[in-house]
Scaffold this motif. Structure first.
Motif, short mmCIF file in Angstrom:
data_model
loop_
_atom_site.label_atom_id
_atom_site.label_comp_id
_atom_site.label_asym_id
_atom_site.label_seq_id
_atom_site.Cartn_x
_atom_site.Cartn_y
_atom_site.Cartn_z
N ALA A 319 0.83 -1.21 0.00
CA ALA A 319 0.00 0.00 0.00
C ALA A 319 0.87 1.26 0.00
CB ALA A 319 -0.93 0.00 1.21
N ASN A 320 1.97 1.24 0.76
CA ASN A 320 2.87 2.39 0.80
C ASN A 320 3.47 2.68 -0.58
OD1 ASN A 320 2.43 2.44 3.55
ND2 ASN A 320 4.35 1.43 4.07
N GLY A 321 3.85 1.62 -1.29
CA GLY A 321 4.42 1.79 -2.62
C GLY A 321 3.43 2.45 -3.57
N ARG A 322 2.18 1.98 -3.53
CA ARG A 322 1.16 2.60 -4.39
C ARG A 322 0.91 4.05 -3.98
NH1 ARG A 322 -4.32 -0.22 -5.47
NH2 ARG A 322 -4.39 1.56 -6.89
N LEU A 323 0.90 4.30 -2.68
CA LEU A 323 0.67 5.67 -2.20
C LEU A 323 1.78 6.61 -2.68
CD1 LEU A 323 -0.97 7.58 -0.44
CD2 LEU A 323 0.26 6.71 1.56
N LEU A 324 3.00 6.12 -2.69
CA LEU A 324 4.12 6.93 -3.16
C LEU A 324 4.02 7.19 -4.66
CD1 LEU A 324 6.82 8.28 -2.41
CD2 LEU A 324 7.94 6.10 -2.92
N PRO A 484 15.04 3.45 3.23
CA PRO A 484 16.00 2.83 4.16
C PRO A 484 15.40 1.81 5.11
CG PRO A 484 15.45 5.04 4.90
CD PRO A 484 14.77 4.85 3.57
N TYR A 485 14.06 1.78 5.21
CA TYR A 485 13.44 0.96 6.26
C TYR A 485 12.64 -0.22 5.71
CZ TYR A 485 14.86 5.09 8.82
OH TYR A 485 15.61 6.12 9.35
N MET A 486 12.83 -0.55 4.44
CA MET A 486 12.16 -1.70 3.84
C MET A 486 10.63 -1.56 3.95
SD MET A 486 12.91 -5.75 4.56
CE MET A 486 14.66 -5.63 4.82
N LEU A 487 10.13 -0.37 3.68
CA LEU A 487 8.70 -0.10 3.84
C LEU A 487 8.01 0.32 2.54
CD1 LEU A 487 8.73 1.68 7.31
CD2 LEU A 487 7.65 -0.51 6.76
N ILE A 488 8.72 0.16 1.43
CA ILE A 488 8.15 0.50 0.12
C ILE A 488 8.34 -0.70 -0.81
CG2 ILE A 488 8.31 2.00 -1.91
CD1 ILE A 488 7.33 3.56 0.45
N VAL A 489 7.25 -1.12 -1.46
CA VAL A 489 7.35 -2.13 -2.51
C VAL A 489 7.31 -1.42 -3.86
CG1 VAL A 489 6.05 -3.95 -3.70
CG2 VAL A 489 6.45 -4.11 -1.25
N ALA A 490 8.24 -1.81 -4.74
CA ALA A 490 8.33 -1.19 -6.07
C ALA A 490 8.56 -2.28 -7.11
CB ALA A 490 9.47 -0.17 -6.12
N PRO A 491 8.16 -2.03 -8.36
CA PRO A 491 8.39 -3.02 -9.42
C PRO A 491 9.87 -3.11 -9.81
CG PRO A 491 6.65 -1.43 -10.02
CD PRO A 491 7.37 -0.87 -8.84
#
Length: 618
Positions: A319-324, A484-491
């Protein structure tokens, strides 16, 4: 004289302590790392002792001790909920109330007694004890360490006292509440209900549900939105409590919920079917939609350019990745310890900035990305301490210089060896970030299954994360900037992907697992995504140097990074924890600072007990 404030979270789950000096965070740790009991909810005695020792002070030197929520407000919510649902929930009521009357209702007294026993200071002479509200702690932990002078703040979790979702505006040293959604309507508890229903443990298995989602299809989205969740265009919502049991019962969902999805809840450890995967995908899609709608509303209402996040839902890195990528904010910053443990940080910072009205310090944030210091806030161990332990158990080791240790480790990684990496201060929060990590070569097709089944002893579907030099991230992933905190998923970038055959594209569920998806298959999930961690020389120069050495040898600036533990065990803290975990598993090498330990050279390891009995499976 410097002023110290001690923050504490305890008695629910993920107990922790954090210490600030003149408004600067200097140490923080979770009790589970010392007690070896995952999600330990007890009084964080060892964590407090560590924080005080690290600062070389005694408890009497602390100006304030701050607890991360208000127990009386929580008790009010408990009573009002049971009254609202009476006579349902009587059994749950009769189990909860004696504990509250005996312990939690008099938590101030309990805290004072425990602090007095820890310090030897009479209760009447202890430092002043303050209480923040639960979501105030979350908001403070999200905004005050962030790099922003002003930002919108969104907190989403299960429940605090009453709030389950809250919105704030942070400006300088102030946090101004805007609005909240209250219990029982909770995005966090909705996600946890599906965690429970799919057979995982609530408050620890939510990340498994997120990892399972890409194997499924979103078949149940309409079922959820038509029956369970009344979702408005602005992202606000109400749950249909006829399907849930958590307000009054001993389970998260009820028979009506099971009937809606056509079967009872999956038993823990039972075989995972396509149905669970489809359910996981569906609730993940719904969660992302709620988060995106809320963010758009918050942006529109506040006019802020930046967003800070905390609360357990903020650990949903998909969800964080999409939000970004899709959201309206220029940037987002997420507290790495977004769950209750991070409340200890927020409570201390709230007392400093809001209660004492002290300004924020900017120089540290100007030099670094934020004031969390990479989340490396826990204990570290000297060469003498490590050598003393290794000698006491008869371990065989080499003590190497800096250049030599990096070269040898890079060579072993290139040979597809799995390495336990223990260096510097322990991380604060649920993720291993290169302080207490197990690492491997992301280019290896067999690395994911080796790590899952032979090292971590956990479910085969669980993905692993890449740890990459910050300046190389955009060469491998569709992402720019720090994570830095492994909290974003990206393609994964398209030019690094491997095209699937027509036959492979028709596969469903877990059958997708063993199809290599990219040049770095060990960290590429079935949907071509990866949970990113960027490494920065300012916060972890040692791991940056390792990646640099590995890249010089292989051309690849990233590795697999997973937490240094076995399933159900907290992340290791001490050299003893690390060596024990190393000997219990099929890791090939262990690095303790500059000590290199080869599994094949070690004396026979005799277990007093089977670790699978020692740790409850999560």
């Amino acid at each position: 004289m410097p002023q110290y404030i001690l923050g504490i979270s305890a008695y629910y789950h993920d107990s922790a302590a954090a210490l600030i000096r003149d408004g600067q965070l200097i140490s923080a740790a979770q009790e589970e790392r010392f007690s070896r009991k995952k999600h330990d909810p007890g009084f964080p005695k060892a964590s407090i002792e560590y924080c005080l020792k690290q600062a070389d002070i005694k408890l009497g030197d602390v100006a304030h001790i701050v607890f991360y929520d208000k127990p009386l407000l929580k008790f009010e919510r408990l009573l009002e909920t049971y009254l609202a649902y009476a006579p349902r929930g009587f059994r749950s009521f009769m189990m909860a109330i004696p504990i509250w009357i005996k312990e939690k209702l008099f938590l101030k007294k309990t805290l004072r007694r425990s602090l007095s026993e820890l310090s030897g200071i009479p209760e009447a002479e202890l430092p002043g004890l303050l209480f923040t509200e639960h979501h105030q702690s979350h908001a403070a932990s999200a905004f005050f360490p962030s790099p922003y002078e002003s930002a919108a703040v969104m907190c989403l979790d299960g429940v605090g006292e009453w709030a389950t979702t809250s919105v704030w505006i942070g400006n300088g040293n102030t946090l101004t509440p805007q609005w909240e959604i209250d219990f029982p309507h909770s995005l966090g508890l909705l996600y946890s209900a599906f965690t429970y229903y799919t057979g995982f443990r609530v408050n620890s298995g939510e990340y498994k549900l997120m990892g399972l989602a890409p194997y499924g299809e979103p078949k149940y989205v309409d079922v959820i939105l038509e029956n369970l969740l009344d979702l408005k265009d602005d992202g606000t919502f109400r749950l249909n409590m006829r399907y849930f049991n958590y307000a009054t019962g001993l389970t998260m969902t009820n028979k009506r919920f099971a009937d809606l999805f056509g079967a009872p809840a999956r038993e823990p450890e039972a075989e995972l079917t396509q149905r669970e995967m489809d359910i996981a995908r569906s609730i993940q899609v719904v969660t992302e939609e709620v988060v995106l709608r809320l963010a758009r509303t918050v942006h529109k209402e506040t006019g802020q350019k930046h967003l800070c996040l905390a609360g357990g839902v903020a650990l949903n890195c998909v969800a964080n990745g999409r939000l970004l990528r899709e959201g309206p904010f220029e940037s987002i910053w997420i507290q790495p310890a977004s769950g209750d443990a991070g409340g200890a940080i927020g409570a201390a910072l709230s007392a400093h900035h809001e209660y004492q009205e002290k300004p924020r310090h900017r120089p540290l944030q100007a030099r670094q990305m934020d004031a969390m210091q990479g989340a490396y806030l826990g204990p570290e161990y000297s060469a003498e301490e490590i050598k003393s332990y290794l000698d006491s158990v008869g371990a065989k080791y080499q003590e190497l210089g800096n250049d030599e240790i990096f070269t040898q480790v890079a060579n072993h990684l290139d040979d597809e060896k799995v390495i336990g990496w223990f260096a510097g201060r322990m991380e604060f929060g649920p993720r291993a970030l290169g302080g207490r990590s197990i690492i491997g070569d992301a280019r290896s097709q067999k690395m994911q299954s080796i790590m899952n089944l032979k090292i971590k002893y956990r479910e085969s579907f669980r993905p692993f994360a890449p740890i990459i030099k910050h300046d190389k991230v955009s060469e491998w992933f569709e992402h720019k900037g720090a994570s830095p905190y492994m909290l974003i998923v990206a393609p994964v970038r398209e030019d690094k992907r491997k095209l699937m055959t027509e036959e492979e594209t028709k596969l469903f569920g877990i059958d997708k697992l063993n199809i290599p998806r990219s040049e770095i298959p060990a960290v590429t999930h079935v949907d071509y995504s990866a949970r990113l961690q960027t490494v920065h020389p300012q916060t972890n120069p040692r791991f940056y140097k390792l990646l640099d050495t590995f890249e010089s040898k292989t051309g690849c600036p990233l590795l697999v990074n997973t937490s240094f533990n076995v399933r159900g065990e907290p992340i290791v803290n001490t050299p003893e924890d690390a060596y024990r975990c190393f000997m219990r598993t099929e890791m090939d090498f262990l690095v303790l600072e500059n000590f290199l330990i080869d599994k094949t050279s070690q004396p026979n390891w005799q277990e007093k007990t089977d670790w699978k009995q020692e740790f409850d499976l999560d």
